[in-house]
Design an enzyme around this catalytic site. Structure first.
Site, PDB file in Angstrom:
ATOM      1  N   CYS A 145      21.173  23.319  26.947  1.00 47.57           N
ATOM      2  CA  CYS A 145      21.320  22.725  28.277  1.00 47.57           C
ATOM      3  C   CYS A 145      21.779  21.274  28.255  1.00 47.57           C
ATOM      4  CB  CYS A 145      20.014  22.851  29.041  1.00 47.57           C
ATOM      5  SG  CYS A 145      19.430  24.557  29.113  1.00 47.57           S
ATOM      6  N   HIS A 160      16.611  15.807  34.542  1.00 48.04           N
ATOM      7  CA  HIS A 160      16.808  17.160  34.034  1.00 48.04           C
ATOM      8  C   HIS A 160      16.081  18.128  34.958  1.00 48.04           C
ATOM      9  CE1 HIS A 160      17.774  20.254  31.201  1.00 48.04           C
ATOM     10  NE2 HIS A 160      16.503  20.546  30.990  1.00 48.04           N
ATOM     11  N   GLU A 207       9.151  14.897  31.352  1.00 45.24           N
ATOM     12  CA  GLU A 207      10.238  13.981  31.684  1.00 45.24           C
ATOM     13  C   GLU A 207       9.705  12.751  32.409  1.00 45.24           C
ATOM     14  OE1 GLU A 207      14.753  13.897  33.612  1.00 45.24           O
ATOM     15  OE2 GLU A 207      13.498  15.689  33.863  1.00 45.24           O
ATOM     16  N   LYS A 212      19.025  20.247  40.634  1.00 48.55           N
ATOM     17  CA  LYS A 212      18.785  21.651  40.264  1.00 48.55           C
ATOM     18  C   LYS A 212      17.966  22.368  41.331  1.00 48.55           C
ATOM     19  CE  LYS A 212      19.010  21.319  35.177  1.00 48.55           C
ATOM     20  NZ  LYS A 212      19.203  19.866  34.979  1.00 48.55           N
ATOM     21  N   HIS A 250      19.749  25.960  37.598  1.00 45.70           N
ATOM     22  CA  HIS A 250      20.000  25.384  36.278  1.00 45.70           C
ATOM     23  C   HIS A 250      21.257  26.010  35.689  1.00 45.70           C
ATOM     24  CE1 HIS A 250      19.630  23.579  32.511  1.00 45.70           C
ATOM     25  NE2 HIS A 250      18.438  23.991  32.118  1.00 45.70           N
ATOM     26  N   PHE A 298      17.052  23.570  24.848  1.00 50.64           N
ATOM     27  CA  PHE A 298      16.343  24.324  23.823  1.00 50.64           C
ATOM     28  C   PHE A 298      16.827  23.866  22.451  1.00 50.64           C
ATOM     29  CE2 PHE A 298      15.297  28.557  26.234  1.00 50.64           C
ATOM     30  CZ  PHE A 298      14.440  27.866  27.060  1.00 50.64           C
TER      31      PHE A 298
END
Length: 430
Positions: free
Chosen positions: A181, A321, A332, A353, A358, A417
């Site tokens: 991502c 994010h 975060e 998002k 996403h 990831f």
């Protein structure tokens, strides 16, 4: 706004990168769940429109999650002919169409440009998942002779950059980035480095993804990553909200045209903002979970700030994010507080998002475009569906309603990831 010298900036380390030529965003293009042009996407983001709805791309009757943020009414007309499009996976088509818009919006005349000095870097976390699934079905049902000769070049992740290069005759640095991502953000950051190093004058950079497919949705469901709010898809993506239950999968592309100061000045380019800093780090912790202390994310942000020469109090907006996963959102917040200290509570930190879902490898590209527009237009899109903030998420997330404010600088965060962390820093013009 045309590129001009700013009074009082000569020799100011907070205004001039020490890493080489300054780099500016001169154009942008998008394909997204909330609009397939830059202006349509921006208008819907500011209005708080959700792109979520029932999955239409395959029969999801037996799936736990039955909704996604799909791109609607997508067309390649005017950019690709049908024969060309059939030889491209959907993620490549998104990249080509968004790049076409970005180039058009930049005003760059390729006929008058040295194309050997124009590069393309486009990230994708997964690549041609749809093509892979379709061709695997053909193999099982019809045998190996029925697998398309275009199977490999359609599905490999670098082909978004490859096709944009081929179609436009661009012969500068050309590659894809793959960091889950964070892929789109890595592409933009690596473009910044190459432009500063003098390896190109212009680079088209961003991300593209199209993985709303049976295997991807089933896999994310098995990993317990997706929201299960099937009864109310538009309210399912809930970054920083106490009742969040996972992310909503999306698709699309976000592309920037980046230019060195010299090149932009020479052609009298119109600017969105300056791309001033790039920070990247690794968690070295877990395949999917972020490090609980937020250290990796914090390192990426600090490196972006150092690279840009920005002072902490110059940053007024962060495109988070913010995926709406139970673990990721508060981590975060921890990272932002670790970097910005008391100033963190003065920063507006939104997650688009909540509306787009996403976009995986395309998220960093689209969100960098949004961050550039925030600086250029002085409007901050909301984080929708934020009704009951998590006690651990106590910053200003611009809940449910857009706001207006001019910022000196902003950042965009992307985490993937594998422990990939990227932060991009940008400065307003003027």
């Amino acid at each position: 706004m045309a590129l001009v010298d700013r009074p009082g900036t000569q020799g100011d380390e907070h205004e001039m990168s020490t890493n080489g030529s300054r780099v500016f965003v001169t154009g942008a293009g998008v394909v997204s769940p909330v609009g397939n042009t830059l202006e349509e996407c921006w208008r819907n983001l500011v209005e708080g429109v959700s792109g979520a709805g029932p999955i239409t791309r395959f029969d999801c009757t037996n799936f736990e999650t039955k909704f996604a943020c799909e791109v609607k009414d997508f067309s390649v007309d005017g950019v690709l002919d049908r024969k060309e499009a059939k030889r491209m996976d959907r993620f490549v088509q998104f990249a080509v169409v968004a790049s076409h818009e970005a180039l058009r919006n930049s005003g760059l005349d390729l006929e008058a440009t040295d194309r050997e000095r124009v590069g393309v870097i486009i990230g994708s976390g997964i690549g041609g998942m749809e093509t892979f699934e379709t061709q695997h079905t053909a193999l099982l049902e019809k045998g190996p002779g029925r697998v398309s000769p275009f199977f490999i070049p359609m599905m490999i992740s670098d082909m978004a950059a490859g096709q944009v290069s081929i179609l436009n005759g661009l012969k500068g640095p050309n590659f894809g980035t793959v960091s889950a991502c964070a892929s789109g953000a890595n592409a933009i950051g690596e473009a910044l480095r190459l432009l500063r190093a003098g390896d190109a004058d212009v680079i088209i950079a961003g991300g593209a993804e199209a993985t709303i497919s049976p295997m991807a949705v089933a896999g994310f469901n098995s990993a317990r990553a997706l929201s299960l709010r099937n009864d109310d898809p538009k309210r399912a993506s809930r970054p920083f909200d106490k009742d969040r239950d996972g992310f909503v999968i999306g698709e699309g592309a976000g592309i920037m045209v980046l230019e060195t100061e010299e090149h932009a000045r020479r052609r009298g380019a119109t600017l969105l903002c300056e791309l001033s800093g790039y920070g990247a780090s690794g968690d070295a912790y877990h395949m999917t979970a972020p490090c609980a202390d937020g250290g990796g994310a914090a390192r990426a942000m600090r490196r972006a700030l150092q690279d840009s020469g920005l002072a902490l109090d110059e940053v007024g907006y962060i495109n988070a994010h913010g995926t709406a996963t139970p673990a990721g959102d508060p981590i975060e917040v921890i990272a932002v507080k670790a970097v910005f200290g008391a100033h963190a509570h003065s920063v507006w930190m939104g997650s688009t998002k909540s509306m787009t879902g996403h976009l995986l490898g395309a998220a960093g590209g689209l969100e960098a475009v949004v961050t550039a527009l925030v600086l250029a237009r002085g409007v901050v899109p909301p984080t929708i569906n934020l009704d009951t903030p998590d006690d651990a998420c106590d910053l200003d997330f611009v809940a449910n309603q857009a706001r207006t404010r001019r910022f000196k600088a902003a950042m965009s965060n992307s985490f993937g990831f594998g422990g990939h962390n990227v932060s991009l820093a940008m400065r307003a013009i003027g």
